[in-house]
Design a protein around this motif. Structure first.
Motif, mmCIF file in Angstrom:
data_model
loop_
_atom_site.group_PDB
_atom_site.id
_atom_site.type_symbol
_atom_site.label_atom_id
_atom_site.label_comp_id
_atom_site.label_asym_id
_atom_site.label_seq_id
_atom_site.Cartn_x
_atom_site.Cartn_y
_atom_site.Cartn_z
ATOM 1 N N ILE A 198 0.845 -1.189 0.000
ATOM 2 C CA ILE A 198 0.000 0.000 0.000
ATOM 3 C C ILE A 198 0.883 1.242 0.000
ATOM 4 O O ILE A 198 1.853 1.328 0.750
ATOM 5 N N ASN A 199 0.541 2.162 -0.840
ATOM 6 C CA ASN A 199 1.311 3.400 -0.959
ATOM 7 C C ASN A 199 0.961 4.307 0.226
ATOM 8 O O ASN A 199 0.132 5.213 0.121
ATOM 9 N N VAL A 200 1.603 4.032 1.360
ATOM 10 C CA VAL A 200 1.252 4.746 2.584
ATOM 11 C C VAL A 200 1.676 6.209 2.548
ATOM 12 O O VAL A 200 1.151 7.032 3.298
ATOM 13 N N ALA A 201 2.617 6.560 1.676
ATOM 14 C CA ALA A 201 3.080 7.945 1.624
ATOM 15 C C ALA A 201 2.004 8.882 1.093
ATOM 16 O O ALA A 201 1.915 10.037 1.517
ATOM 17 N N GLU A 202 1.149 8.401 0.191
ATOM 18 C CA GLU A 202 0.141 9.260 -0.421
ATOM 19 C C GLU A 202 -1.281 8.940 0.064
ATOM 20 O O GLU A 202 -2.190 9.740 -0.152
ATOM 21 N N ASN A 203 -1.480 7.793 0.662
ATOM 22 C CA ASN A 203 -2.827 7.418 1.109
ATOM 23 C C ASN A 203 -3.266 8.328 2.251
ATOM 24 O O ASN A 203 -2.560 8.466 3.248
ATOM 25 N N PRO A 204 -4.423 8.958 2.151
ATOM 26 C CA PRO A 204 -4.866 9.884 3.212
ATOM 27 C C PRO A 204 -5.166 9.191 4.534
ATOM 28 O O PRO A 204 -5.270 9.861 5.562
ATOM 29 N N LEU A 205 -5.324 7.884 4.537
ATOM 30 C CA LEU A 205 -5.600 7.150 5.762
ATOM 31 C C LEU A 205 -4.328 6.648 6.436
ATOM 32 O O LEU A 205 -4.396 5.814 7.334
ATOM 33 N N ARG A 206 -3.194 7.159 6.015
ATOM 34 C CA ARG A 206 -1.917 6.720 6.579
ATOM 35 C C ARG A 206 -1.864 6.937 8.093
ATOM 36 O O ARG A 206 -1.375 6.090 8.841
ATOM 37 N N SER A 207 -2.403 8.063 8.586
ATOM 38 C CA SER A 207 -2.344 8.362 10.017
ATOM 39 C C SER A 207 -3.213 7.421 10.841
ATOM 40 O O SER A 207 -3.084 7.365 12.062
ATOM 41 N N TYR A 208 -4.083 6.661 10.172
ATOM 42 C CA TYR A 208 -4.976 5.748 10.871
ATOM 43 C C TYR A 208 -4.302 4.411 11.190
ATOM 44 O O TYR A 208 -4.835 3.609 11.962
ATOM 45 N N ASP A 209 -3.110 4.160 10.639
ATOM 46 C CA ASP A 209 -2.474 2.850 10.761
ATOM 47 C C ASP A 209 -2.217 2.451 12.206
ATOM 48 O O ASP A 209 -2.459 1.312 12.597
ATOM 49 N N ARG A 210 -1.709 3.373 13.007
ATOM 50 C CA ARG A 210 -1.396 3.024 14.392
ATOM 51 C C ARG A 210 -2.665 2.744 15.196
ATOM 52 O O ARG A 210 -2.690 1.858 16.046
ATOM 53 N N VAL A 211 -3.726 3.510 14.915
ATOM 54 C CA VAL A 211 -4.996 3.252 15.586
ATOM 55 C C VAL A 211 -5.539 1.888 15.173
ATOM 56 O O VAL A 211 -6.036 1.111 16.005
ATOM 57 N N ALA A 212 -5.422 1.567 13.885
ATOM 58 C CA ALA A 212 -5.887 0.272 13.392
ATOM 59 C C ALA A 212 -5.096 -0.868 14.024
ATOM 60 O O ALA A 212 -5.652 -1.909 14.371
ATOM 61 N N GLN A 213 -3.796 -0.677 14.161
ATOM 62 C CA GLN A 213 -2.968 -1.704 14.792
ATOM 63 C C GLN A 213 -3.419 -1.948 16.235
ATOM 64 O O GLN A 213 -3.471 -3.095 16.695
ATOM 65 N N LEU A 214 -3.761 -0.883 16.933
ATOM 66 C CA LEU A 214 -4.223 -1.023 18.313
ATOM 67 C C LEU A 214 -5.594 -1.709 18.371
ATOM 68 O O LEU A 214 -5.804 -2.636 19.169
ATOM 69 N N LEU A 215 -6.533 -1.274 17.504
ATOM 70 C CA LEU A 215 -7.885 -1.814 17.547
ATOM 71 C C LEU A 215 -7.968 -3.246 17.036
ATOM 72 O O LEU A 215 -8.710 -4.070 17.588
ATOM 73 N N PHE A 216 -7.230 -3.560 15.980
ATOM 74 C CA PHE A 216 -7.392 -4.846 15.317
ATOM 75 C C PHE A 216 -6.503 -5.945 15.891
ATOM 76 O O PHE A 216 -6.824 -7.128 15.762
ATOM 77 N N TYR A 217 -5.388 -5.574 16.506
ATOM 78 C CA TYR A 217 -4.422 -6.595 16.917
ATOM 79 C C TYR A 217 -4.131 -6.565 18.417
ATOM 80 O O TYR A 217 -4.288 -7.571 19.105
ATOM 81 N N HIS A 218 -3.700 -5.426 18.942
ATOM 82 C CA HIS A 218 -3.294 -5.369 20.346
ATOM 83 C C HIS A 218 -4.484 -5.509 21.291
ATOM 84 O O HIS A 218 -4.413 -6.254 22.272
ATOM 85 N N LEU A 219 -5.579 -4.796 21.023
ATOM 86 C CA LEU A 219 -6.731 -4.833 21.922
ATOM 87 C C LEU A 219 -7.386 -6.220 21.982
ATOM 88 O O LEU A 219 -7.673 -6.713 23.084
ATOM 89 N N PRO A 220 -7.643 -6.906 20.856
ATOM 90 C CA PRO A 220 -8.197 -8.267 20.959
ATOM 91 C C PRO A 220 -7.295 -9.215 21.733
ATOM 92 O O PRO A 220 -7.782 -10.030 22.532
ATOM 93 N N HIS A 221 -5.991 -9.096 21.509
ATOM 94 C CA HIS A 221 -5.063 -9.964 22.241
ATOM 95 C C HIS A 221 -5.122 -9.683 23.746
ATOM 96 O O HIS A 221 -5.147 -10.608 24.570
ATOM 97 N N LEU A 222 -5.172 -8.420 24.121
ATOM 98 C CA LEU A 222 -5.247 -8.059 25.537
ATOM 99 C C LEU A 222 -6.535 -8.574 26.167
ATOM 100 O O LEU A 222 -6.518 -9.119 27.286
ATOM 101 N N LEU A 223 -7.650 -8.437 25.466
ATOM 102 C CA LEU A 223 -8.927 -8.911 26.003
ATOM 103 C C LEU A 223 -8.943 -10.426 26.156
ATOM 104 O O LEU A 223 -9.512 -10.961 27.114
ATOM 105 N N MET A 224 -8.309 -11.133 25.237
ATOM 106 C CA MET A 224 -8.215 -12.585 25.368
ATOM 107 C C MET A 224 -7.414 -12.976 26.606
ATOM 108 O O MET A 224 -7.782 -13.885 27.348
ATOM 109 N N LEU A 225 -6.315 -12.269 26.853
ATOM 110 C CA LEU A 225 -5.508 -12.559 28.038
ATOM 111 C C LEU A 225 -6.277 -12.272 29.321
ATOM 112 O O LEU A 225 -6.184 -13.023 30.300
ATOM 113 N N LEU A 226 -7.064 -11.202 29.321
ATOM 114 C CA LEU A 226 -7.831 -10.851 30.520
ATOM 115 C C LEU A 226 -8.976 -11.822 30.767
ATOM 116 O O LEU A 226 -9.407 -11.997 31.916
ATOM 117 N N SER A 227 -9.492 -12.445 29.718
ATOM 118 C CA SER A 227 -10.639 -13.337 29.893
ATOM 119 C C SER A 227 -10.299 -14.566 30.735
ATOM 120 O O SER A 227 -11.166 -15.087 31.446
#
Length: 352
Positions: free
Chosen positions: A180-209
């Motif tokens: 993905i051409n992250v340099a020109e994609n306007p959603l580039r700034s959303y990547d870190r939020v997506a990483q948190l929502l899609f990967y880190h948060l589900p993993h954390l909730l699974m560990l807490l369960s």
């Protein structure tokens, strides 16, 4: 993983392969082929078992089929393209449409796999923490709606970046590779939020369960121990249910004995219910452990890469990528190990 991870992934492979166009059998090439074969065979076989055996069609099995379908899709689409790309020294030679399918799988399907695991963890936590509401509300329809709602959420959040890249911002895949051409994609700034929502948060909730379920099970056991039960006994000769004063109960013989066993929690139905709960907890424990082992290294690698400039560790990257690829194959094996009825159904299918 997410889009920035895919870019780093392709770049790292290009650097390690030398950039020529010769066919090259490397460790990532072999790993992609093995993951494609094992993931397709294992997940596909269990999907056939669930489709053939009606006894497996329970509300909880909806979550298992949901995860198996996501793993199967990832195995069939992602890893064959990975194999071809790695075989040609990370050069992308199969066109734009294949690249779009590849990016859709890495950005949407893999994020969905994380949430398929999360749904299983939340389901087990609901069944143990609030068993009454679980039995009264949860059904096959509820499970299907929860799975569909999760996939709708994943597509609404992760798909726009792939669509914008395919329509407007994609670089020539023959020279730049499938990224993905992250340099020109306007959603580039959303990547870190997506990483948190899609990967880190589900993993954390699974560990807490896991500790939440353990605490709930412990409290439930203490409540049962502290419950004062009537002091009933069964006469050894007449088999009549009597209380401690010797007065016969209006209920007769075997019915009284069966009720007494039910009161003590030793009935066959009670034992089966506890066995199912233990197997469900074992399944969650194994899935959480495998997810932690397989996902944590790749999460750590890309987090460090985003925080530390020019961070590169080829050995760490290959180990993390290997573990991450194994999850697609490990999931169906865990299902087989922790579910006796699934093993029985598979044996029936093989014998037929």
């Amino acid at each position: 993983m997410n889009t920035s991870m895919d870019s780093l992934n392709t770049t790292q492979r290009s650097n390690s392969s030398g950039g020529d166009g010769d066919l090259r059998v490397t460790f990532p090439t072999v790993l992609s082929l093995i993951t494609f074969l094992t993931g397709t065979i294992f997940n596909g076989t269990l999907l056939v078992v669930f489709a053939k055996d009606r006894s497996l069609r329970t509300p909880f099995s909806v979550y298992l089929v949901n995860l198996l379908l996501a793993n199967f899709t990832c195995s069939v689409i992602l890893y064959p393209m990975d194999f071809i790309s790695n075989l040609h020294s990370a050069q992308w030679l199969i066109g734009n449409q294949a690249c779009t399918a590849y990016l859709y799988t890495t950005c949407v399907i893999e994020a969905g796999i994380f949430h398929c695991h999360l749904l299983i963890a939340l389901n087990r936590m609901w069944a143990v923490v609030h068993p009454i509401s679980y039995r009264s509300i949860h059904s096959t329809q509820t499970a299907v709606l929860l799975c569909l709602g999760t996939w709708v959420y994943i597509h609404l959040a992760a798909l726009p970046e792939v669509v914008l890249d395919a329509l407007y911002y994609r670089l020539p895949v023959e020279t730049a590779g499938c990224i993905i051409n992250v340099a020109e994609n306007p959603l580039r700034s959303y990547d870190r939020v997506a990483q948190l929502l899609f990967y880190h948060l589900p993993h954390l909730l699974m560990l807490l369960s896991v500790p939440i379920i353990c605490c709930a099970r412990r409290r439930s056991g203490l409540r049962k121990q502290n419950t004062v039960m009537p002091n009933y006994s069964i006469h050894p000769h007449t088999r009549v249910l009597t209380d401690r004063r010797g007065t016969q109960s209006s209920n007769t013989v075997l019915e009284g004995a069966d009720r007494l066993q039910g009161i003590g929690g030793k009935s066959v139905a009670g034992i089966k219910a506890r066995t199912r709960k233990l197997r469900g907890f074992l399944l969650l424990l194994l899935l959480t452990s495998s997810v932690t082992i397989c996902w944590l290294p790749i999460d750590v690698y890309y987090t460090m890469n985003s925080q530390i400039e020019d961070f590169k560790d080829e050995l760490f990257f290959q180990v993390a990528e290997t573990l991450f690829s194994l999850q697609t194959t490990v999931d169906p094996l865990i299902f087989m190990f922790s579910m006796k009825n699934l093993r029985v159904a598979l044996r029936r299918l093989v014998h037929c």
